[in-house]
Design an enzyme around this catalytic site. Structure first.
Site, short mmCIF file in Angstrom:
data_model
loop_
_atom_site.label_atom_id
_atom_site.label_comp_id
_atom_site.label_asym_id
_atom_site.label_seq_id
_atom_site.Cartn_x
_atom_site.Cartn_y
_atom_site.Cartn_z
N SER A 194 -105.47 25.97 -54.09
CA SER A 194 -105.19 27.36 -53.74
C SER A 194 -105.69 28.30 -54.83
CB SER A 194 -103.67 27.53 -53.55
OG SER A 194 -103.38 28.81 -53.07
N GLU A 265 -108.32 26.85 -43.68
CA GLU A 265 -106.89 27.17 -43.74
C GLU A 265 -106.61 28.31 -44.71
OE1 GLU A 265 -105.05 23.56 -44.95
OE2 GLU A 265 -105.84 22.38 -43.28
N ARG A 268 -103.68 33.21 -48.48
CA ARG A 268 -103.65 34.42 -49.30
C ARG A 268 -104.82 35.36 -48.96
NH1 ARG A 268 -102.44 33.26 -54.26
NH2 ARG A 268 -102.29 30.99 -54.10
N ASP A 315 -96.57 30.34 -58.01
CA ASP A 315 -97.96 30.56 -57.61
C ASP A 315 -98.83 31.00 -58.78
OD1 ASP A 315 -99.83 30.49 -55.48
OD2 ASP A 315 -99.83 32.67 -55.40
N CYS A 343 -78.79 37.50 -63.68
CA CYS A 343 -78.24 37.21 -65.00
C CYS A 343 -78.99 36.10 -65.73
CB CYS A 343 -76.76 36.82 -64.86
SG CYS A 343 -75.71 38.18 -64.34
N TYR A 372 -97.25 34.18 -50.84
CA TYR A 372 -96.29 33.33 -51.55
C TYR A 372 -95.26 34.16 -52.30
CZ TYR A 372 -99.75 29.85 -50.30
OH TYR A 372 -100.61 29.06 -49.59
#
Length: 394
Positions: A194, A265, A268, A315, A343, A372
């Protein structure tokens, strides 16, 4: 009762983020605001069709499973890369035919395979012998697509440690096993990683795929399906143009036969640039040096790494904050650090940046937040996930 379809607001020419912010009155909203430009998704599809006309995009649903995005791509004729029963169910809900879906997860639960069989989603990837045996038992008339490993030297998120068999030995062994079990092998698949930034990565992988097609022919398989995976950049059209040129050259060299169906495929690529996240500063802390001089300002936002900014952890994204002040040039710029609302000290968004001296209630925007981000966001510590507004050009 089915959930109501969210409202889409329309705009002319260009989406003005500042105007959206003004009209939303974010001072009254505790949540961060996710501004989704659906027309950006459509423009990316048109760009894909222009630069990669032979390769049909199967959108990677995991990247952003927002039903509004999925519905739009379904209406525009895209295919879909699904990894689970629920993703398949989501896509089928928009009247997508099973042929427009690839079940691109080489390790699926049996119940997911049975769901795919029930709905005739026959194209699926395998990369190990156990999955081949599983298919033989639970979905013997499916189309096996052998996924092999071929990683880019430079990628944002490498995938080869988890998925993909060795292309030189193991892939052939899986094809032999499938043949002995009288299963259909219809093609091959790979994923260079990716966020790929190496142009040569696709050519290396496509060449390996060609060799496997030749081996399949020796076994009597008439393979006609090639899946070149994802890895296409979502916010750099110049880099995508170079990758597209490299892919086209490689495809023409190794797969000139138009009877071979070639898909990819992209995830992004379609959605990264479609979303801008706008966060509000709800707290501020000033750090002074030993001389009492203001040294660093820490800002606390209403979204963090347990929300949309999980992309920083999972990512490997580097996010860039931008303010919306008109008089920023006249203000002193100070070393700044940005925290999320939880926190947890891990909830750090950005550091070592210089911003004008901002105040509680001021806003910071982050572009390219469509990939993502929201699918993984949670309400950890009780902080709400961002509210999404949808826009589309007239």
């Amino acid at each position: 009762m089915a959930a109501a379809t969210p409202e889409i607001q329309f705009y002319e020419r260009e989406l003005n983020i500042r105007r959206v912010i003004e009209e939303c009155d974010l001072q009254r909203l505790d949540q961060a605001l996710n501004i989704c430009d659906l027309s950006s998704v459509e423009r990316k599809l048109r760009l894909w069709q222009k630069l990669l006309p032979r390769i049909k995009p199967f959108y990677a649903v995991k990247c952003n499973d927002d039903p509004m995005v999925v519905r739009l791509l379904a209406q525009l004729g895209a295919g879909f890369d699904c990894a689970s029963k629920n993703e398949v169910k989501l896509v089928l809900g928009f009247d997508v035919s099973p042929e427009r879906i690839i079940f691109a997860n080489p390790c699926r639960p049996v119940s997911h395979l049975e769901y795919a069989k029930e709905h005739q989603v026959s194209n699926g990837t395998v990369d190990n012998e156990f999955e081949v045996y599983k298919l033989h038992t639970h979905y013997p008339n499916s189309n096996l697509i052998v996924r092999f490993k071929s990683e880019a030297k430079e990628a944002q998120c490498p995938l080869g440690d988890k998925f993909g068999c060795d292309a030189d030995v193991d892939a052939a062994a899986l094809m032999l096993l499938a043949k002995s079990l009288e299963l259909k092998v219809t093609g091959t698949s790979f994923h260079v990683g990716s966020g790929c930034s190496e142009l040569q990565a696709y050519d290396r992988a496509i060449k390996k795929a060609k060799n496997l097609f030749k081996f399949g022919a020796l076994l009597g398989y008439d393979m006609d399906f090639l899946d070149i995976g994802g890895g296409f950049p979502g916010s750099d059209d110049v880099k995508f143009e170079k990758i597209a040129e490299s892919v086209n050259t490689s495809v023409q060299r190794h797969f000139p036969d138009e009877r071979v169906h070639i898909i990819a495929e992209p995830g992004r690529f379609f959605v990264a640039a479609a979303c801008t996240l706008v966060c509000k500063i709800h707290a501020k802390r000033e750090i002074r040096n030993e001389a009492g001089k203001l040294d660093t300002v820490m800002y606390y936002l209403n979204d963090g790494v347990y929300g949309s900014f999980n992309c920083i952890l999972y990512d490997h994204q580097v996010v860039i904050a931008e303010h919306y002040l008109d008089n920023a040039e006249s203000l002193p710029h100070l070393k700044s650090l940005i925290w999320g609302p939880s926190c947890d000290a891990l909830d750090k968004i950005s550091e070592d940046l210089h911003l004008p001296n901002l105040n509680r209630g001021d806003l910071l925007g982050f572009r390219n937040m469509g990939a993502y981000t929201m699918p993984i966001a949670s309400a950890f510590n009780g902080f709400e996930v961002p509210k999404t507004l949808y826009f589309q050009a007239i």
